[in-house]
Design a protein around this motif. Structure first.
Motif, PDB file in Angstrom:
ATOM      1  N   ASP A  13     -49.522  71.858 -87.393  1.00 15.79           N
ATOM      2  CA  ASP A  13     -49.438  70.784 -86.350  1.00 15.79           C
ATOM      3  C   ASP A  13     -48.296  69.951 -86.468  1.00 15.79           C
ATOM      4  N   ASP A  14     -48.240  69.713 -87.811  1.00 12.95           N
ATOM      5  CA  ASP A  14     -47.299  68.624 -88.252  1.00 12.95           C
ATOM      6  C   ASP A  14     -45.795  69.160 -88.753  1.00 12.95           C
ATOM      7  N   VAL A  36     -48.629  66.942 -95.439  1.00 16.10           N
ATOM      8  CA  VAL A  36     -49.379  65.742 -95.114  1.00 16.10           C
ATOM      9  C   VAL A  36     -50.755  65.730 -95.890  1.00 16.10           C
ATOM     10  N   ASP A  77     -62.950  66.449 -92.739  1.00 21.76           N
ATOM     11  CA  ASP A  77     -62.918  65.399 -91.721  1.00 21.76           C
ATOM     12  C   ASP A  77     -64.424  65.285 -91.390  1.00 21.76           C
ATOM     13  N   SER A 125     -49.192  71.671 -93.024  1.00 22.33           N
ATOM     14  CA  SER A 125     -49.852  71.562 -91.799  1.00 22.33           C
ATOM     15  C   SER A 125     -48.819  72.091 -90.576  1.00 22.33           C
ATOM     16  N   TYR A 143     -52.541  67.165-100.744  1.00 24.64           N
ATOM     17  CA  TYR A 143     -51.572  67.351 -99.502  1.00 24.64           C
ATOM     18  C   TYR A 143     -51.545  68.808 -99.435  1.00 24.64           C
ATOM     19  N   SER A 154     -55.714  60.497 -94.738  1.00 28.63           N
ATOM     20  CA  SER A 154     -55.830  59.574 -93.554  1.00 28.63           C
ATOM     21  C   SER A 154     -56.729  59.341 -92.781  1.00 28.63           C
ATOM     22  N   HIS A 155     -57.559  60.527 -92.675  1.00 27.84           N
ATOM     23  CA  HIS A 155     -58.793  60.233 -91.874  1.00 27.84           C
ATOM     24  C   HIS A 155     -59.806  59.509 -92.470  1.00 27.84           C
ATOM     25  N   ASN A 180     -53.711  64.791 -94.388  1.00 26.51           N
ATOM     26  CA  ASN A 180     -54.550  64.428 -93.176  1.00 26.51           C
ATOM     27  C   ASN A 180     -56.074  64.078 -93.446  1.00 26.51           C
ATOM     28  N   SER A 184     -58.913  55.780 -92.258  1.00 25.27           N
ATOM     29  CA  SER A 184     -59.283  55.279 -90.868  1.00 25.27           C
ATOM     30  C   SER A 184     -60.381  54.393 -90.857  1.00 25.27           C
TER      31      SER A 184
END
Length: 289
Positions: free
Chosen positions: A266-267, A271, A231, A264, A261, A276-277, A273, A280
């Motif tokens: 957290d999830d 995923v 990220d 995670s 992929y 996805s970032h 992530n 965004s």
């Protein structure tokens, strides 16, 4: 982790491998030279091919077809073709995370294929100025250099930049470059334009001159491949893109990436992530950054 360790130390010790290198003999470390034989499709006009590449190499051409169920058929190579050439790329089989630019990644091959297709089927890249972000081994930019007026291969760190220079040397006779290729340091976290030194004697090897910065302002094409894997890096990428694309002439970005992929905690799920970032930052129906 020991108390004296830092995140940078851990990343420097941890070794990763590109999927491109799976199946390589075990125990290979350090620089390795791979040969990529690139066949040009028969539908490309002979005049354009002969204009771009030295027609001095024979190779076998493999046809690709599909069976009645739509499954891919890979027949044995039978046909001899002279419409091909070989790129020599020096790279590592494994690397630390900060040095992943020493490896060849799948998205780099996809971007290189796209660049080659555009070169062979149109003149849209002829005579342009281009900059590649996170160039790594420099494969895509080296292909582009055959028709572009000027190509800047940029990355971060002397090891990666030195390897880029080596690949230019390995392929100088294969592609017979018409354009000029520069290898330059570009840290996305630093301001753009970068500071330039007027004293040529004190200039660092991969630093920028004022005339080169002016050429980048005139660039019409930006390239990037497989630069989305953290990220923080994604944030820095869009920061430098905004600075580059808001200055000088209009620019187009071609970016190839792999949607990775991972599981995670957290999830509690597998995923993407990082992807996805990246998404965004994009706005549907808006071509602006």
């Amino acid at each position: 982790m020991n108390g004296g360790d830092s995140n940078e130390d851990t990343e420097e010790r941890r070794q990763v491998m590109s999927e491109v290198h799976l199946g390589c003999p075990p125990g290979i470390y350090g620089p390795h030279i791979s040969r990529f034989t690139i066949s040009v499709p028969s539908e490309v006009e002979s005049s354009r091919f002969n204009e771009l590449f030295k027609d001095e190499e024979s190779c076998t051409e493999q046809g690709i077809g599909f069976d009645e169920d739509g499954d891919l058929l890979l027949p044995r190579r039978r046909q001899v073709s002279r419409r091909c050439f070989t790129m020599k790329i020096q790279h590592n089989i494994t690397s630390s995370i900060p040095s992943v630019g020493l490896q060849v990644w799948k998205a780099e091959l996809v971007l290189s294929d796209f660049v080659l297709h555009k070169m062979c089927t149109s003149t849209v890249f002829d005579g342009i100025v281009s900059l590649e972000l996170g160039a790594g081994t420099g494969l895509a930019g080296l292909l582009l250099a055959r028709v572009a007026e000027m190509v800047f291969l940029t990355d971060h760190g002397d090891k990666i930049l030195d390897n880029c220079v080596k690949n230019i040397q390995l392929n100088s006779g294969v592609l017979n470059h018409q354009g000029v290729v520069y290898v330059r340091e570009l840290d996305w976290a630093h301001p753009w334009p970068p500071k330039v030194s007027l004293d040529l004697a004190s200039q660092e090897r991969f630093s920028w001159s004022s005339s080169e910065v002016e050429e980048v302002q005139k660039a019409s094409l930006l390239l990037a491949a497989d630069v989305i894997y953290s990220d923080d890096l994604t944030d820095a990428l869009f920061g430098i893109l905004e600075r580059l694309m808001s200055q000088g002439s209009g620019k187009v970005l071609y970016l190839a990436l792999e949607k990775r992929y991972n599981f995670s905690l957290d999830d509690l799920d597998v995923v993407a992530n990082g992807y996805s970032h990246f998404r965004s930052y994009l706005r549907e129906g808006d071509s602006r950054m």
